[in-house]
Design a protein around this motif. Structure first.
Motif, mmCIF file in Angstrom:
data_model
loop_
_atom_site.group_PDB
_atom_site.id
_atom_site.type_symbol
_atom_site.label_atom_id
_atom_site.label_comp_id
_atom_site.label_asym_id
_atom_site.label_seq_id
_atom_site.Cartn_x
_atom_site.Cartn_y
_atom_site.Cartn_z
ATOM 1 N N PRO A 151 65.505 -39.498 24.933
ATOM 2 C CA PRO A 151 64.903 -38.951 26.146
ATOM 3 C C PRO A 151 64.732 -37.439 26.116
ATOM 4 C CG PRO A 151 67.139 -39.671 26.580
ATOM 5 C CD PRO A 151 66.784 -40.115 25.185
ATOM 6 N N ASN A 152 65.698 -36.720 25.565
ATOM 7 C CA ASN A 152 65.573 -35.271 25.528
ATOM 8 C C ASN A 152 64.396 -34.843 24.662
ATOM 9 O OD1 ASN A 152 67.754 -34.895 27.217
ATOM 10 N ND2 ASN A 152 69.197 -34.650 25.542
ATOM 11 N N LEU A 153 64.175 -35.545 23.576
ATOM 12 C CA LEU A 153 63.046 -35.214 22.718
ATOM 13 C C LEU A 153 61.728 -35.537 23.396
ATOM 14 C CD1 LEU A 153 64.278 -36.248 19.164
ATOM 15 C CD2 LEU A 153 64.116 -33.975 20.156
ATOM 16 N N ASP A 154 61.672 -36.634 24.107
ATOM 17 C CA ASP A 154 60.448 -36.975 24.831
ATOM 18 C C ASP A 154 60.100 -35.886 25.846
ATOM 19 O OD1 ASP A 154 60.111 -39.349 23.424
ATOM 20 O OD2 ASP A 154 61.183 -40.542 24.925
ATOM 21 N N HIS A 155 61.103 -35.413 26.564
ATOM 22 C CA HIS A 155 60.871 -34.352 27.545
ATOM 23 C C HIS A 155 60.471 -33.046 26.849
ATOM 24 C CE1 HIS A 155 62.089 -36.730 30.937
ATOM 25 N NE2 HIS A 155 63.264 -36.997 30.378
ATOM 26 N N LEU B 13 56.597 -28.960 25.346
ATOM 27 C CA LEU B 13 56.187 -28.092 24.245
ATOM 28 C C LEU B 13 54.723 -28.270 23.855
ATOM 29 C CD1 LEU B 13 56.890 -25.995 22.105
ATOM 30 C CD2 LEU B 13 57.682 -27.882 20.640
ATOM 31 N N ALA B 14 54.259 -29.501 23.750
ATOM 32 C CA ALA B 14 52.895 -29.750 23.273
ATOM 33 C C ALA B 14 51.849 -29.002 24.109
ATOM 34 C CB ALA B 14 52.608 -31.243 23.222
ATOM 35 N N PRO B 15 51.870 -29.119 25.433
ATOM 36 C CA PRO B 15 50.879 -28.368 26.213
ATOM 37 C C PRO B 15 51.059 -26.856 26.090
ATOM 38 C CG PRO B 15 51.909 -30.064 27.563
ATOM 39 C CD PRO B 15 52.657 -30.016 26.280
ATOM 40 N N ALA B 16 52.314 -26.408 25.979
ATOM 41 C CA ALA B 16 52.561 -24.974 25.839
ATOM 42 C C ALA B 16 51.966 -24.427 24.542
ATOM 43 C CB ALA B 16 54.065 -24.688 25.898
ATOM 44 N N LEU B 17 51.853 -25.300 23.531
ATOM 45 C CA LEU B 17 51.249 -24.913 22.260
ATOM 46 C C LEU B 17 49.749 -25.177 22.234
ATOM 47 C CD1 LEU B 17 53.974 -26.248 19.793
ATOM 48 C CD2 LEU B 17 53.512 -23.865 20.397
ATOM 49 N N GLY B 18 49.205 -25.626 23.353
ATOM 50 C CA GLY B 18 47.778 -25.889 23.428
ATOM 51 C C GLY B 18 47.367 -27.215 22.833
ATOM 52 N N GLY C 40 48.041 -30.322 24.330
ATOM 53 C CA GLY C 40 47.827 -31.367 25.322
ATOM 54 C C GLY C 40 48.790 -32.520 25.100
ATOM 55 N N ASP C 41 48.342 -33.705 25.469
ATOM 56 C CA ASP C 41 49.161 -34.911 25.341
ATOM 57 C C ASP C 41 49.025 -35.445 23.919
ATOM 58 O OD1 ASP C 41 50.794 -37.028 26.078
ATOM 59 O OD2 ASP C 41 49.077 -38.262 26.676
ATOM 60 N N VAL C 42 50.111 -35.432 23.152
ATOM 61 C CA VAL C 42 50.071 -35.890 21.769
ATOM 62 C C VAL C 42 51.054 -37.025 21.561
ATOM 63 C CG1 VAL C 42 49.315 -33.696 20.794
ATOM 64 C CG2 VAL C 42 51.740 -34.147 21.029
ATOM 65 N N ASP C 43 50.734 -37.877 20.620
ATOM 66 C CA ASP C 43 51.614 -38.978 20.237
ATOM 67 C C ASP C 43 52.380 -38.537 18.997
ATOM 68 O OD1 ASP C 43 52.843 -41.448 19.984
ATOM 69 O OD2 ASP C 43 51.153 -42.324 18.893
ATOM 70 N N VAL C 44 53.647 -38.215 19.159
ATOM 71 C CA VAL C 44 54.473 -37.739 18.052
ATOM 72 C C VAL C 44 55.215 -38.930 17.448
ATOM 73 C CG1 VAL C 44 56.385 -36.231 17.403
ATOM 74 C CG2 VAL C 44 54.740 -35.494 19.144
ATOM 75 N N PRO C 45 55.047 -39.177 16.149
ATOM 76 C CA PRO C 45 55.774 -40.268 15.496
ATOM 77 C C PRO C 45 57.232 -39.859 15.247
ATOM 78 C CG PRO C 45 54.389 -39.155 13.894
ATOM 79 C CD PRO C 45 54.130 -38.512 15.230
ATOM 80 N N LEU C 46 58.035 -39.920 16.306
ATOM 81 C CA LEU C 46 59.405 -39.398 16.257
ATOM 82 C C LEU C 46 60.245 -39.993 15.134
ATOM 83 C CD1 LEU C 46 60.486 -39.170 19.992
ATOM 84 C CD2 LEU C 46 60.134 -37.313 18.378
ATOM 85 N N ARG C 47 60.376 -41.297 15.133
ATOM 86 C CA ARG C 47 61.271 -41.927 14.155
ATOM 87 C C ARG C 47 60.884 -41.607 12.716
ATOM 88 N NH1 ARG C 47 65.766 -42.728 16.882
ATOM 89 N NH2 ARG C 47 65.343 -43.838 18.776
ATOM 90 N N PRO C 48 59.609 -41.774 12.335
ATOM 91 C CA PRO C 48 59.251 -41.447 10.956
ATOM 92 C C PRO C 48 59.526 -39.984 10.602
ATOM 93 C CG PRO C 48 57.512 -42.758 11.943
ATOM 94 C CD PRO C 48 58.478 -42.404 13.044
ATOM 95 N N LEU C 49 59.236 -39.065 11.522
ATOM 96 C CA LEU C 49 59.483 -37.655 11.224
ATOM 97 C C LEU C 49 60.969 -37.337 11.142
ATOM 98 C CD1 LEU C 49 56.736 -35.844 13.324
ATOM 99 C CD2 LEU C 49 56.860 -36.090 10.837
ATOM 100 N N LEU C 50 61.751 -37.913 12.039
ATOM 101 C CA LEU C 50 63.197 -37.678 11.989
ATOM 102 C C LEU C 50 63.817 -38.283 10.734
ATOM 103 C CD1 LEU C 50 64.140 -38.250 15.730
ATOM 104 C CD2 LEU C 50 63.992 -36.074 14.511
ATOM 105 N N ASP C 51 63.370 -39.477 10.375
ATOM 106 C CA ASP C 51 63.879 -40.111 9.156
ATOM 107 C C ASP C 51 63.490 -39.307 7.918
ATOM 108 O OD1 ASP C 51 64.964 -42.127 10.695
ATOM 109 O OD2 ASP C 51 63.404 -43.597 10.212
ATOM 110 N N LEU C 52 62.254 -38.846 7.886
ATOM 111 C CA LEU C 52 61.780 -38.054 6.761
ATOM 112 C C LEU C 52 62.570 -36.755 6.643
ATOM 113 C CD1 LEU C 52 59.570 -37.966 4.564
ATOM 114 C CD2 LEU C 52 58.193 -36.656 6.172
ATOM 115 N N THR C 53 62.773 -36.088 7.763
ATOM 116 C CA THR C 53 63.525 -34.838 7.765
ATOM 117 C C THR C 53 64.953 -35.062 7.273
ATOM 118 O OG1 THR C 53 62.180 -34.032 9.596
ATOM 119 C CG2 THR C 53 64.247 -32.895 9.212
#
Length: 81
Positions: free
Chosen positions: A7-11, A16-21, A23-36
């Motif tokens: 939940p904290n990452l979703d928030h 963050l996404a709109p603040a970086l310009g 907008g609404d993005v679909d972030v592949p959380l699990r794959p990126l966290l696993d890769l990292t």
């Protein structure tokens, strides 16, 4: 990585996404966290966030997340051989 909610990452992404310009993005959380995680353990801890950044650049230039994930996984596996 477990499948528990992030939940904290979703928030954070929602703020963050709109603040970086972005907008609404679909972030592949699990794959990126696993890769990292895999890079941090298989190469070096500082390589984890750097890899995520480089994957983001590759995706921005048109590479799919899946293809970028495959490239990184292959390189990590080669280092572990």
């Amino acid at each position: 990585m477990t499948d528990r909610p992030l939940p904290n990452l979703d928030h954070w992404i929602a703020d963050l996404a709109p603040a970086l310009g972005l907008g609404d993005v679909d972030v592949p959380l699990r794959p990126l966290l696993d890769l990292t995680r895999d890079v941090a353990h298989g190469v070096a801890r500082p390589a984890g966030p750097i890899t995520t950044y480089l994957v983001g650049l590759a995706v921005a230039q048109g590479m799919s997340v899946d293809d970028a994930h495959s490239v990184v996984t292959r390189l990590v596996e080669e280092r572990l051989e």
